[in-house]
Motif scaffolding. Structure first.
Motif, PDB file in Angstrom:
ATOM      1  N   ILE A   1      26.180  11.062 -20.488  1.00 34.94           N
ATOM      2  CA  ILE A   1      26.480   9.871 -19.694  1.00 34.94           C
ATOM      3  C   ILE A   1      26.737   8.724 -20.664  1.00 34.94           C
ATOM      4  O   ILE A   1      25.830   8.313 -21.398  1.00 34.94           O
ATOM      5  CB  ILE A   1      25.326   9.500 -18.731  1.00 34.94           C
ATOM      6  CG1 ILE A   1      24.954  10.688 -17.842  1.00 34.94           C
ATOM      7  CG2 ILE A   1      25.723   8.299 -17.890  1.00 34.94           C
ATOM      8  CD1 ILE A   1      26.044  11.124 -16.893  1.00 34.94           C
ATOM      9  N   ILE A   2      27.973   8.233 -20.698  1.00 37.96           N
ATOM     10  CA  ILE A   2      28.320   7.116 -21.577  1.00 37.96           C
ATOM     11  C   ILE A   2      28.625   5.895 -20.722  1.00 37.96           C
ATOM     12  O   ILE A   2      29.072   6.015 -19.579  1.00 37.96           O
ATOM     13  CB  ILE A   2      29.524   7.447 -22.480  1.00 37.96           C
ATOM     14  CG1 ILE A   2      30.755   7.825 -21.645  1.00 37.96           C
ATOM     15  CG2 ILE A   2      29.167   8.573 -23.439  1.00 37.96           C
ATOM     16  CD1 ILE A   2      32.005   8.076 -22.463  1.00 37.96           C
ATOM     17  N   ASN A   3      28.357   4.716 -21.262  1.00 36.18           N
ATOM     18  CA  ASN A   3      28.619   3.463 -20.568  1.00 36.18           C
ATOM     19  C   ASN A   3      29.848   2.814 -21.191  1.00 36.18           C
ATOM     20  O   ASN A   3      29.801   2.343 -22.323  1.00 36.18           O
ATOM     21  CB  ASN A   3      27.403   2.530 -20.642  1.00 36.18           C
ATOM     22  CG  ASN A   3      26.215   3.096 -19.895  1.00 36.18           C
ATOM     23  OD1 ASN A   3      26.323   3.435 -18.720  1.00 36.18           O
ATOM     24  ND2 ASN A   3      25.087   3.240 -20.565  1.00 36.18           N
ATOM     25  N   VAL A   4      30.942   2.799 -20.426  1.00 33.49           N
ATOM     26  CA  VAL A   4      32.248   2.386 -20.929  1.00 33.49           C
ATOM     27  C   VAL A   4      32.526   0.935 -20.536  1.00 33.49           C
ATOM     28  O   VAL A   4      32.207   0.518 -19.415  1.00 33.49           O
ATOM     29  CB  VAL A   4      33.355   3.313 -20.388  1.00 33.49           C
ATOM     30  CG1 VAL A   4      34.723   2.912 -20.916  1.00 33.49           C
ATOM     31  CG2 VAL A   4      33.046   4.763 -20.768  1.00 33.49           C
ATOM     32  N   ASN A   5      33.151   0.190 -21.448  1.00 38.01           N
ATOM     33  CA  ASN A   5      33.459  -1.217 -21.201  1.00 38.01           C
ATOM     34  C   ASN A   5      34.383  -1.403 -20.005  1.00 38.01           C
ATOM     35  O   ASN A   5      35.266  -0.597 -19.743  1.00 38.01           O
ATOM     36  CB  ASN A   5      34.114  -1.832 -22.444  1.00 38.01           C
ATOM     37  CG  ASN A   5      33.252  -1.666 -23.680  1.00 38.01           C
ATOM     38  OD1 ASN A   5      32.784  -0.584 -23.962  1.00 38.01           O
ATOM     39  ND2 ASN A   5      33.054  -2.731 -24.412  1.00 38.01           N
ATOM     40  N   GLU A   6      34.179  -2.506 -19.307  1.00 38.71           N
ATOM     41  CA  GLU A   6      34.921  -2.810 -18.091  1.00 38.71           C
ATOM     42  C   GLU A   6      36.441  -2.770 -18.299  1.00 38.71           C
ATOM     43  O   GLU A   6      37.185  -2.339 -17.419  1.00 38.71           O
ATOM     44  CB  GLU A   6      34.506  -4.200 -17.586  1.00 38.71           C
ATOM     45  CG  GLU A   6      35.198  -4.656 -16.321  1.00 38.71           C
ATOM     46  CD  GLU A   6      34.735  -6.032 -15.891  1.00 38.71           C
ATOM     47  OE1 GLU A   6      35.083  -6.444 -14.768  1.00 38.71           O
ATOM     48  OE2 GLU A   6      34.035  -6.700 -16.671  1.00 38.71           O
TER      49      GLU A   6
ATOM     50  N   LEU B   1      30.175  -1.021 -11.387  1.00 38.84           N
ATOM     51  CA  LEU B   1      29.891  -1.522 -12.730  1.00 38.84           C
ATOM     52  C   LEU B   1      28.542  -2.212 -12.758  1.00 38.84           C
ATOM     53  O   LEU B   1      28.079  -2.731 -11.734  1.00 38.84           O
ATOM     54  CB  LEU B   1      30.965  -2.515 -13.175  1.00 38.84           C
ATOM     55  CG  LEU B   1      32.276  -1.930 -13.715  1.00 38.84           C
ATOM     56  CD1 LEU B   1      33.137  -1.406 -12.570  1.00 38.84           C
ATOM     57  CD2 LEU B   1      33.057  -2.966 -14.501  1.00 38.84           C
ATOM     58  N   ASP B   2      27.919  -2.199 -13.921  1.00 41.99           N
ATOM     59  CA  ASP B   2      26.681  -2.934 -14.151  1.00 41.99           C
ATOM     60  C   ASP B   2      27.051  -4.391 -14.421  1.00 41.99           C
ATOM     61  O   ASP B   2      27.723  -4.691 -15.416  1.00 41.99           O
ATOM     62  CB  ASP B   2      25.932  -2.341 -15.336  1.00 41.99           C
ATOM     63  CG  ASP B   2      24.551  -2.959 -15.544  1.00 41.99           C
ATOM     64  OD1 ASP B   2      24.424  -4.195 -15.375  1.00 41.99           O
ATOM     65  OD2 ASP B   2      23.620  -2.230 -15.889  1.00 41.99           O
ATOM     66  N   ALA B   3      26.620  -5.293 -13.538  1.00 41.41           N
ATOM     67  CA  ALA B   3      27.003  -6.703 -13.666  1.00 41.41           C
ATOM     68  C   ALA B   3      26.431  -7.341 -14.927  1.00 41.41           C
ATOM     69  O   ALA B   3      26.993  -8.303 -15.450  1.00 41.41           O
ATOM     70  CB  ALA B   3      26.540  -7.476 -12.431  1.00 41.41           C
ATOM     71  N   ALA B   4      25.323  -6.814 -15.431  1.00 38.50           N
ATOM     72  CA  ALA B   4      24.695  -7.403 -16.621  1.00 38.50           C
ATOM     73  C   ALA B   4      25.425  -7.013 -17.900  1.00 38.50           C
ATOM     74  O   ALA B   4      25.627  -7.833 -18.786  1.00 38.50           O
ATOM     75  CB  ALA B   4      23.225  -6.996 -16.696  1.00 38.50           C
ATOM     76  N   THR B   5      25.834  -5.735 -17.994  1.00 41.89           N
ATOM     77  CA  THR B   5      26.448  -5.247 -19.232  1.00 41.89           C
ATOM     78  C   THR B   5      27.957  -5.147 -19.151  1.00 41.89           C
ATOM     79  O   THR B   5      28.618  -4.913 -20.166  1.00 41.89           O
ATOM     80  CB  THR B   5      25.889  -3.861 -19.582  1.00 41.89           C
ATOM     81  OG1 THR B   5      26.238  -2.938 -18.519  1.00 41.89           O
ATOM     82  CG2 THR B   5      24.370  -3.910 -19.728  1.00 41.89           C
ATOM     83  N   ARG B   6      28.530  -5.295 -17.941  1.00 43.45           N
ATOM     84  CA  ARG B   6      29.974  -5.161 -17.727  1.00 43.45           C
ATOM     85  C   ARG B   6      30.459  -3.789 -18.174  1.00 43.45           C
ATOM     86  O   ARG B   6      31.501  -3.628 -18.776  1.00 43.45           O
ATOM     87  CB  ARG B   6      30.771  -6.259 -18.442  1.00 43.45           C
ATOM     88  CG  ARG B   6      30.243  -7.668 -18.271  1.00 43.45           C
ATOM     89  CD  ARG B   6      29.967  -8.061 -16.851  1.00 43.45           C
ATOM     90  NE  ARG B   6      31.095  -7.850 -15.951  1.00 43.45           N
ATOM     91  CZ  ARG B   6      31.051  -8.047 -14.622  1.00 43.45           C
ATOM     92  NH1 ARG B   6      29.913  -8.460 -14.068  1.00 43.45           N
ATOM     93  NH2 ARG B   6      32.105  -7.842 -13.876  1.00 43.45           N
ATOM     94  N   THR B   7      29.682  -2.750 -17.874  1.00 41.53           N
ATOM     95  CA  THR B   7      30.062  -1.383 -18.199  1.00 41.53           C
ATOM     96  C   THR B   7      29.923  -0.505 -16.959  1.00 41.53           C
ATOM     97  O   THR B   7      29.250  -0.875 -15.996  1.00 41.53           O
ATOM     98  CB  THR B   7      29.192  -0.801 -19.318  1.00 41.53           C
ATOM     99  OG1 THR B   7      27.813  -0.785 -18.892  1.00 41.53           O
ATOM    100  CG2 THR B   7      29.322  -1.615 -20.596  1.00 41.53           C
ATOM    101  N   PHE B   8      30.565   0.668 -17.000  1.00 44.97           N
ATOM    102  CA  PHE B   8      30.435   1.621 -15.901  1.00 44.97           C
ATOM    103  C   PHE B   8      30.127   2.999 -16.484  1.00 44.97           C
ATOM    104  O   PHE B   8      30.633   3.358 -17.553  1.00 44.97           O
ATOM    105  CB  PHE B   8      31.705   1.659 -15.044  1.00 44.97           C
ATOM    106  CG  PHE B   8      32.942   2.084 -15.776  1.00 44.97           C
ATOM    107  CD1 PHE B   8      33.421   3.383 -15.691  1.00 44.97           C
ATOM    108  CD2 PHE B   8      33.656   1.171 -16.546  1.00 44.97           C
ATOM    109  CE1 PHE B   8      34.564   3.777 -16.356  1.00 44.97           C
ATOM    110  CE2 PHE B   8      34.815   1.553 -17.219  1.00 44.97           C
ATOM    111  CZ  PHE B   8      35.268   2.860 -17.128  1.00 44.97           C
ATOM    112  N   PRO B   9      29.270   3.790 -15.806  1.00 44.29           N
ATOM    113  CA  PRO B   9      28.888   5.102 -16.337  1.00 44.29           C
ATOM    114  C   PRO B   9      30.017   6.118 -16.168  1.00 44.29           C
ATOM    115  O   PRO B   9      30.724   6.137 -15.151  1.00 44.29           O
ATOM    116  CB  PRO B   9      27.668   5.487 -15.489  1.00 44.29           C
ATOM    117  CG  PRO B   9      27.254   4.243 -14.785  1.00 44.29           C
ATOM    118  CD  PRO B   9      28.488   3.423 -14.617  1.00 44.29           C
ATOM    119  N   VAL B  10      30.164   6.955 -17.169  1.00 47.99           N
ATOM    120  CA  VAL B  10      31.126   8.056 -17.143  1.00 47.99           C
ATOM    121  C   VAL B  10      30.392   9.321 -17.588  1.00 47.99           C
ATOM    122  O   VAL B  10      29.707   9.315 -18.610  1.00 47.99           O
ATOM    123  CB  VAL B  10      32.326   7.788 -18.073  1.00 47.99           C
ATOM    124  CG1 VAL B  10      33.219   9.018 -18.177  1.00 47.99           C
ATOM    125  CG2 VAL B  10      33.129   6.587 -17.585  1.00 47.99           C
TER     126      VAL B  10
END
Length: 336
Positions: free
Chosen positions: A185-190, A226-235
């Motif tokens: 599970i990676i957290n990718v930039n918005e 998306l995570d509003a705090a980190t501006r990322t979404f899980p992939v």
């Protein structure tokens, strides 16, 4: 005589003042010696690296519904198991009692059914007996499942919390993990939200456990929020892992390829970090040999250069040595 002395002193003071003023002006306008480099734009591969821990594709806790004595655990930690394989045998005393009750009810229902067919009992009596039989059959099947505990998946036993003869007390008896495939599970930039698609191949996955080796996978899930705090979404990325060399808990680096972008590249010596902030700047030499202090947005580091997403135009001349004495608007003397 006194007047002459005063006049001389006054003239000397005025001359000294002019000399000091002239010196400061010259010091302010004095050019700073610098070295520069002309930079151009080129195609830059948009490779972005993310980190993650390897996870099992599925994790199943093997446990009964109620506190029952464990008769036999048939597998050990590390053992491969298949879907449907019996793993744990629990005490069957309650199961045997329910089995006797079920057999009696089946005989009773057969009798009631024959009577009902010839009019010897009412429909309500028949319905009542049939319902009782169905409830007992359901209870019996449930107890069978909770007496012989089977693996729901192909996998490997990763934990064992009891020994034979123990009373089950809440923790799973065993944990079985499916490791073919495994997932990350990676957290990718918005900014890449529109670029990542399910089925997208991933050609560059590396693991600290296997230096120098490259693994491949593909995107299996793109989470819709998306995570509003980190501006990322899980992939979620899956690796087939047919040989099971990749194990849960390993540290992985996943590189996503978003094609090429035409960006300026500048030497790393040109990048200036402003104290007290995370901003990066570059001194750019203008036509009059005076510098501007340009805030830049950096992309990848490529060897001894940085990709500049914005802040420097192609063909610009940037300062690579002598920045410590510079400020915006300062004149420079180019040494190279």
């Amino acid at each position: 005589m006194a007047f002459a002395v005063l006049a001389t002193v006054f003239t000397s003071c005025v001359n000294n003042k002019e000399t000091a003023t002239t010196f400061r002006t010259a010091e302010t306008d004095e050019a700073v010696n610098v070295k520069v480099k002309k930079v151009e734009a080129r195609d830059v591969a948009q490779l972005v690296e993310f980190t993650a821990n390897v996870e099992a594709n599925k994790v199943n806790s093997i446990a009964p519904q109620a506190p029952v004595r464990i008769r036999e655990i048939k597998v050990e930690v590390g053992q491969q198991v298949t879907a449907g394989q019996a793993l744990v045998i629990m005490d069957n005393t309650n199961l045997n009692q329910v089995k006797l009750q079920l057999d009696n009810n089946r005989l009773e229902f057969q009798r009631i059914d024959e009577l009902y067919k010839v009019g010897g009992c009412s429909k309500s009596q028949w319905d009542q007996m049939k319902t009782q039989l169905e409830v007992l059959e359901s209870n019996y099947n449930n107890m069978v499942e909770n007496t012989t505990l089977r693996s729901p998946i192909n996998g490997v036993v990763s934990a064992r919390n009891y020994d034979n003869g123990d009373l089950y007390g809440g923790q799973p008896v065993l944990v079985v993990q499916q490791i073919s495939p495994v997932k990350l599970i990676i957290n990718v930039n918005e900014q890449y939200f529109k670029e990542v698609k399910v089925g997208m191949p991933i050609e560059n996955i590396t693991l600290d456990a296997y230096p120098g080796e490259v693994f491949t996978g593909k995107v299996s899930i793109v989470y819709p929020t998306l995570d509003a705090a980190t501006r990322t979404f899980p992939v979620e990325v899956k690796i087939d892992n047919g040989n099971q060399r990749v194990r849960p808990g390993m540290f992985a680096r996943v590189t996503l390829d978003f094609g090429n972008a035409y960006h300026v590249c500048v030497p790393d010596q040109a990048i200036v970090k402003q104290n007290g902030s995370g901003d990066r700047f570059v001194y750019v030499v203008g036509a009059d040999n005076r510098v501007s202090f340009n805030k830049v947005e950096l992309g990848r580091r490529i060897g001894a250069e940085y990709e500049v997403v914005s802040g420097v135009e192609p063909g610009s001349t940037v300062v690579v040595f002598g920045q410590t004495l510079l400020a915006a608007g300062k004149k420079v003397n180019i040494l190279n």
